[in-house]
Design an enzyme around this catalytic site. Sequence first.
Site, PDB file in Angstrom:
ATOM      1  N   ARG A 104      -1.946  28.830  28.150  1.00 34.95           N
ATOM      2  CA  ARG A 104      -1.353  27.537  28.509  1.00 34.95           C
ATOM      3  C   ARG A 104       0.015  27.556  27.837  1.00 34.95           C
ATOM      4  O   ARG A 104       0.114  27.451  26.599  1.00 34.95           O
ATOM      5  CB  ARG A 104      -2.207  26.377  28.021  1.00 34.95           C
ATOM      6  CG  ARG A 104      -1.478  25.056  28.141  1.00 34.95           C
ATOM      7  CD  ARG A 104      -2.394  23.863  28.085  1.00 34.95           C
ATOM      8  NE  ARG A 104      -3.137  23.747  29.337  1.00 34.95           N
ATOM      9  CZ  ARG A 104      -3.800  22.656  29.697  1.00 34.95           C
ATOM     10  NH1 ARG A 104      -3.832  21.600  28.909  1.00 34.95           N
ATOM     11  NH2 ARG A 104      -4.452  22.592  30.849  1.00 34.95           N
ATOM     12  N   HIS A 131      -0.272  24.788  37.866  1.00 34.61           N
ATOM     13  CA  HIS A 131      -1.619  24.684  37.270  1.00 34.61           C
ATOM     14  C   HIS A 131      -2.638  25.173  38.310  1.00 34.61           C
ATOM     15  O   HIS A 131      -3.446  24.404  38.831  1.00 34.61           O
ATOM     16  CB  HIS A 131      -1.884  23.224  36.895  1.00 34.61           C
ATOM     17  CG  HIS A 131      -3.023  23.043  35.934  1.00 34.61           C
ATOM     18  ND1 HIS A 131      -3.727  24.078  35.373  1.00 34.61           N
ATOM     19  CD2 HIS A 131      -3.577  21.898  35.421  1.00 34.61           C
ATOM     20  CE1 HIS A 131      -4.667  23.606  34.575  1.00 34.61           C
ATOM     21  NE2 HIS A 131      -4.596  22.280  34.582  1.00 34.61           N
ATOM     22  N   GLN A 134      -6.563  24.462  38.132  1.00 33.98           N
ATOM     23  CA  GLN A 134      -6.923  23.093  38.509  1.00 33.98           C
ATOM     24  C   GLN A 134      -7.130  22.991  40.019  1.00 33.98           C
ATOM     25  O   GLN A 134      -8.048  22.317  40.503  1.00 33.98           O
ATOM     26  CB  GLN A 134      -5.815  22.125  38.064  1.00 33.98           C
ATOM     27  CG  GLN A 134      -6.101  20.692  38.411  1.00 33.98           C
ATOM     28  CD  GLN A 134      -7.261  20.113  37.618  1.00 33.98           C
ATOM     29  OE1 GLN A 134      -7.293  20.252  36.408  1.00 33.98           O
ATOM     30  NE2 GLN A 134      -8.203  19.484  38.298  1.00 33.98           N
ATOM     31  N   ASP A 222      -1.135  12.130  39.135  1.00 36.74           N
ATOM     32  CA  ASP A 222      -1.230  12.751  37.809  1.00 36.74           C
ATOM     33  C   ASP A 222      -0.363  11.913  36.865  1.00 36.74           C
ATOM     34  O   ASP A 222       0.386  11.018  37.311  1.00 36.74           O
ATOM     35  CB  ASP A 222      -0.727  14.211  37.892  1.00 36.74           C
ATOM     36  CG  ASP A 222      -0.900  14.987  36.587  1.00 36.74           C
ATOM     37  OD1 ASP A 222      -1.663  14.540  35.706  1.00 36.74           O
ATOM     38  OD2 ASP A 222      -0.263  16.048  36.448  1.00 36.74           O
ATOM     39  N   ARG A 289     -14.095  22.569  37.104  1.00 39.03           N
ATOM     40  CA  ARG A 289     -13.256  23.525  36.359  1.00 39.03           C
ATOM     41  C   ARG A 289     -14.138  24.666  35.845  1.00 39.03           C
ATOM     42  O   ARG A 289     -13.747  25.829  35.873  1.00 39.03           O
ATOM     43  CB  ARG A 289     -12.547  22.833  35.185  1.00 39.03           C
ATOM     44  CG  ARG A 289     -11.492  21.810  35.586  1.00 39.03           C
ATOM     45  CD  ARG A 289     -10.303  22.431  36.289  1.00 39.03           C
ATOM     46  NE  ARG A 289      -9.654  23.455  35.470  1.00 39.03           N
ATOM     47  CZ  ARG A 289      -8.749  23.216  34.504  1.00 39.03           C
ATOM     48  NH1 ARG A 289      -8.358  21.987  34.267  1.00 39.03           N
ATOM     49  NH2 ARG A 289      -8.211  24.211  33.815  1.00 39.03           N
TER      50      ARG A 289
HETATM   51  N1  NVA Z   1       0.934  17.376  34.509  1.00 33.68           N
HETATM   52  C1  NVA Z   1       0.092  17.338  33.338  1.00 33.68           C
HETATM   53  C2  NVA Z   1      -1.199  18.017  33.609  1.00 33.68           C
HETATM   54  C3  NVA Z   1      -2.172  18.013  32.458  1.00 33.68           C
HETATM   55  C4  NVA Z   1      -3.436  18.755  32.778  1.00 33.68           C
HETATM   56  C5  NVA Z   1       0.806  17.989  32.172  1.00 33.68           C
HETATM   57  O1  NVA Z   1       1.426  19.041  32.368  1.00 33.68           O
HETATM   58  O2  NVA Z   1       0.779  17.435  31.076  1.00 33.68           O
HETATM   59  N1   CP Z   2      -6.749  19.020  33.754  1.00 27.11           N
HETATM   60  C1   CP Z   2      -6.561  19.729  32.622  1.00 27.11           C
HETATM   61  O1   CP Z   2      -6.076  20.859  32.641  1.00 27.11           O
HETATM   62  O2   CP Z   2      -6.946  19.104  31.482  1.00 27.11           O
HETATM   63  P1   CP Z   2      -6.692  19.574  29.993  1.00 27.11           P
HETATM   64  O3   CP Z   2      -5.252  19.364  29.675  1.00 27.11           O
HETATM   65  O4   CP Z   2      -7.590  18.726  29.163  1.00 27.11           O
HETATM   66  O5   CP Z   2      -7.037  21.040  29.888  1.00 27.11           O
END
Ligand code: NVA
Ligand code: CP
Length: 302
Positions: A104, A131, A134, A222, A289
């Site tokens: 990540r 992502h 997801q 989101d 997931r």
């Molecule tokens: N768009 C959000 C998704 C979190 C899973 C972020 O990048 O924070």
């Molecule tokens: N949707 C998602 O990736 O959640 P987290 O940030 O909790 O991993």
Amino acid sequence: MTALRHFLDLDRIETKTLREILADAASLKSGANGRDSMPLGGRVLAMIFEKPSTRTRVSFEVAMLQLGGQAIRLTPEDTQLGRGETLADTARVLSRLVDGIMIRAARHQSLIELAEHAEVPVINGLTDRSHPCQLLADIMTFEEHRGPIAGRIVAWSGDGNNVANSWIHAAVRFGFELRLACPNSLSPSPEVMAWAHDQGGRVTVTADARAAVARADCVVTDTWVSMGADAGDNRRKLLAPYQVNDALMACADADALFMHCLPAHRGEEVTDAVIDGPRSVVWDEAANRLHSQKGILNWCLG
Ligand code: NVA
Ligand code: CP
């Protein structure tokens, strides 16, 4: 040498492979492979987290465990990454110790650098650009509730962020129409849009949330402030007309699903009534997931 099976983005993996991953995920979820099926026995996944996570961390860790392997969580703070060791050198070292790396990353370029230097498969667990994990869970969820997503209409209302970019990739790969409603200054990546149009995808962007949502089979949103994004007041002001509430859901098809990758910011991008309402499938997305990532892990490491 056979090419490594990196899971970097949906535009880099063909539909046939994505469908195979989803079929494997569904079969594992249904138990068709047998409870004792541990295809990744003895394998280890290193997970690098440059940003926080609940779902991604827990689902990858549980998936590895249930497939017979193990996952190790690494952060810049508790590794030499935080003291300046490069991602390239980290990739070379981890490749000699583990069977796969999930990252990540704060910057998409870090994912690419890691993959360039890794000698084991690399999985994108979210970057500022995309992502993809997801989206496999989301496609699985839509299809469990409504059947094939091909030919259906999905509407995105909100920030044109990393998750929106992956929905654009998914629209092309899985053959659905995607209408994004975003403020002009928060539109999705022009490069991702250009790719979708080159591929003949039915993907449009408008500033009008009601127009995008009209007769949609699924409404998605989101957070208004992604991790690492500027949280200035103006951003919330710009995004206020894109809140998914009962009035906006009323523009969609009567059977439309509501989706959100979570975490949600209740009262901002979505109201309690919608996220807790009968059309919301957000908990199923979170549950999937685990299953969809088992498919990804089997494909990458199996
Ligand atoms: N768009 C959000 C998704 C979190 C899973 C972020 O990048 O924070
Ligand atoms: N949707 C998602 O990736 O959640 P987290 O940030 O909790 O991993």
